[in-house]
Design a protein around this motif. Sequence first.
Motif, PDB file in Angstrom:
ATOM      1  N   ASP A 113      -7.148  30.259  27.370  1.00 20.23           N
ATOM      2  CA  ASP A 113      -7.078  28.912  27.924  1.00 20.23           C
ATOM      3  C   ASP A 113      -7.942  28.812  29.182  1.00 20.23           C
ATOM      4  N   PRO A 114      -8.916  27.873  29.223  1.00 20.45           N
ATOM      5  CA  PRO A 114      -9.828  27.767  30.370  1.00 20.45           C
ATOM      6  C   PRO A 114      -9.133  27.613  31.719  1.00 20.45           C
ATOM      7  N   GLU A 115      -8.026  26.850  31.767  1.00 18.21           N
ATOM      8  CA  GLU A 115      -7.315  26.663  33.029  1.00 18.21           C
ATOM      9  C   GLU A 115      -6.687  27.970  33.512  1.00 18.21           C
ATOM     10  N   ILE A 422     -17.027  37.415  25.209  1.00 17.59           N
ATOM     11  CA  ILE A 422     -17.890  37.181  24.051  1.00 17.59           C
ATOM     12  C   ILE A 422     -17.228  36.285  23.009  1.00 17.59           C
ATOM     13  N   ILE A 423     -15.907  36.363  22.886  1.00 20.91           N
ATOM     14  CA  ILE A 423     -15.191  35.499  21.929  1.00 20.91           C
ATOM     15  C   ILE A 423     -15.133  34.071  22.463  1.00 20.91           C
ATOM     16  N   LEU A 424     -14.847  33.941  23.763  1.00 23.62           N
ATOM     17  CA  LEU A 424     -14.791  32.611  24.386  1.00 23.62           C
ATOM     18  C   LEU A 424     -16.140  31.900  24.321  1.00 23.62           C
ATOM     19  N   ILE A 430     -14.618  25.273  21.717  1.00 18.16           N
ATOM     20  CA  ILE A 430     -15.184  25.023  23.051  1.00 18.16           C
ATOM     21  C   ILE A 430     -16.617  24.516  22.948  1.00 18.16           C
ATOM     22  N   TRP A 431     -17.434  25.156  22.101  1.00 14.89           N
ATOM     23  CA  TRP A 431     -18.868  24.896  22.077  1.00 14.89           C
ATOM     24  C   TRP A 431     -19.337  24.040  20.908  1.00 14.89           C
ATOM     25  N   GLY A 432     -18.426  23.736  19.977  1.00 15.68           N
ATOM     26  CA  GLY A 432     -18.821  22.928  18.824  1.00 15.68           C
ATOM     27  C   GLY A 432     -19.186  23.785  17.619  1.00 15.68           C
ATOM     28  N   LYS A 452     -18.318  21.238  30.410  1.00 20.86           N
ATOM     29  CA  LYS A 452     -17.429  20.111  30.768  1.00 20.86           C
ATOM     30  C   LYS A 452     -16.546  20.482  31.952  1.00 20.86           C
ATOM     31  N   GLY A 453     -17.105  21.276  32.856  1.00 20.35           N
ATOM     32  CA  GLY A 453     -16.388  21.650  34.079  1.00 20.35           C
ATOM     33  C   GLY A 453     -15.315  22.702  33.896  1.00 20.35           C
ATOM     34  N   GLN A 454     -15.192  23.239  32.685  1.00 19.23           N
ATOM     35  CA  GLN A 454     -14.164  24.262  32.440  1.00 19.23           C
ATOM     36  C   GLN A 454     -14.741  25.662  32.636  1.00 19.23           C
ATOM     37  N   VAL A 455     -13.860  26.629  32.870  1.00 17.69           N
ATOM     38  CA  VAL A 455     -14.309  28.019  33.022  1.00 17.69           C
ATOM     39  C   VAL A 455     -14.313  28.666  31.634  1.00 17.69           C
TER      40      VAL A 455
END
Length: 519
Positions: A113-115, A422-424, A430-432, A452-455
Amino acid sequence: MDTMQMIVSVCCAAIAVTLFVCLWRVLNWVWFRPKKLEKLLRKQGLKGNSYRILFGDMKDSSRMFKEATAKPMNLFDDDVAPRILPFILETIKKYGKNSFVWMGPNPQVLIMDPELIKEVLSKNYLYQKPRGNPFLALLVQGLVSFEEDKWAKHRKIINPAFHLEKLKHMLPAFYLSCSEMLSKWEDVVPVGGSHEIDIWPDLQQLSCDVISRTAFGSSYEEGRKIFELQKEQAQHLIKASLSVYIPGWRFLPTKRNKRMKEIKKNVRSSIRGIIDKRLKAMEAGEADNKDLLGILLESNFKEIEQHGNKKFGMTIEEVIEECKLFYFAGAETTSVLLIWTLVLLSRYQDWQARAREEVLQVFESQKPDFDGLNRLKVVTMILYESLRLYPPATSIIRRANKDIVLGEVSIPADVLISLPVIILQHDKEIWGEDANKFNPERFREGISSATKGQVTYFPFAWGPRICIGQNFAMLEAKMAVSMILQSFSFELSPSYTHAPQSIITMQPQFGCPLIFHKL
């Protein structure tokens, strides 16, 4: 006699207690603690395999890794996660993103989860580097492994060496090293003809030459010994990390243990020699401190003088470790960034043409300068996309410093947290749908817009512990790519085999032969 019997009885009791304590610690390490942690994690809704004594998932992980790397990938396939982290990927498919794996008796909670990633990487006082395999200390320590006050002190002292103003003065070293590599290529590529070159050894030499010059003001030849030894040490470390580390194992006189200690001693001796020469030159007022070592030593002296206490500075041993880190991190990161960028540009000739057009528009046939390198938009987009598809570090591991609530999950102290970079960076959510495709256009408006401002993109890590040499690596890569594009066009050789492998960083298993054409 009674006294003697009493002494014997006491000794026997002491031995029995000691044996019991040792046995309890071993049993707690290999069974009771892992089972307790497994119960706590499952109660939080996390899923994973049941713990298996001592090895956990490591045998399965090792088997799957061997199977995945037994044959090369399709030439145009950039979906490298199944090859590099097959077991982690399989766990996520089987149990979902809220899952955990067992690296020996230690559970690793996977965070997707990016957050939550942002929280882990920003709160470095709570989520720290794992205590990890003691063999790592034989390769490198320094800033990368320190925590809290010691990390803050070293970061403060080292920071001045990586300011953009200081990096400007290092451009001549970048240019000289690139020129030497290109001269070597020009000698073998005939005018109007073509020639195959395995660029992997040359790019490793280039990045190490740059580090030798910018760190120590020396040529590659003086740094060759250090570089080769560090490279061998990394290979020993990888082999050691494939099995469960048993406490005390590093003290046994095995062939590998003896060699690793010997390498550490030789590297330390070589760097100590360079530092001693520099200190003498500084005392005599003969030193030109524009390289990383000089800036580091000056910054260290200033810190000690300012506080009037040596405790506020680094010891010579600590300076040696930071120099080892310069060598290893600096050489490894840039060489792998360049190798995958050139592979991608070899496959995507349209992007190679666009990048060359931009470079020639900005520099023509002139020497690249600092301002021009910073204006290269297309080249920067390509480098960002290369780092997304082929990040140097394939995952980031942290350790909960104490019992922590992360999102809705309570993480017990000392549990490991894995951020599978590498998975993220290949995640379609996330990337389409084109997540596994080379598409630099996604970075047209920069990293923040692409994420989109996410980590979700952190090839150099993120937060307070973001790689201190990030700007250094990007500037060196831009210089090298620009100069190569000015002189050559290139394509994959028929003998190229696409087989990324992870040896600390992601490298080409069988080298990288390209066909070069002189422009």
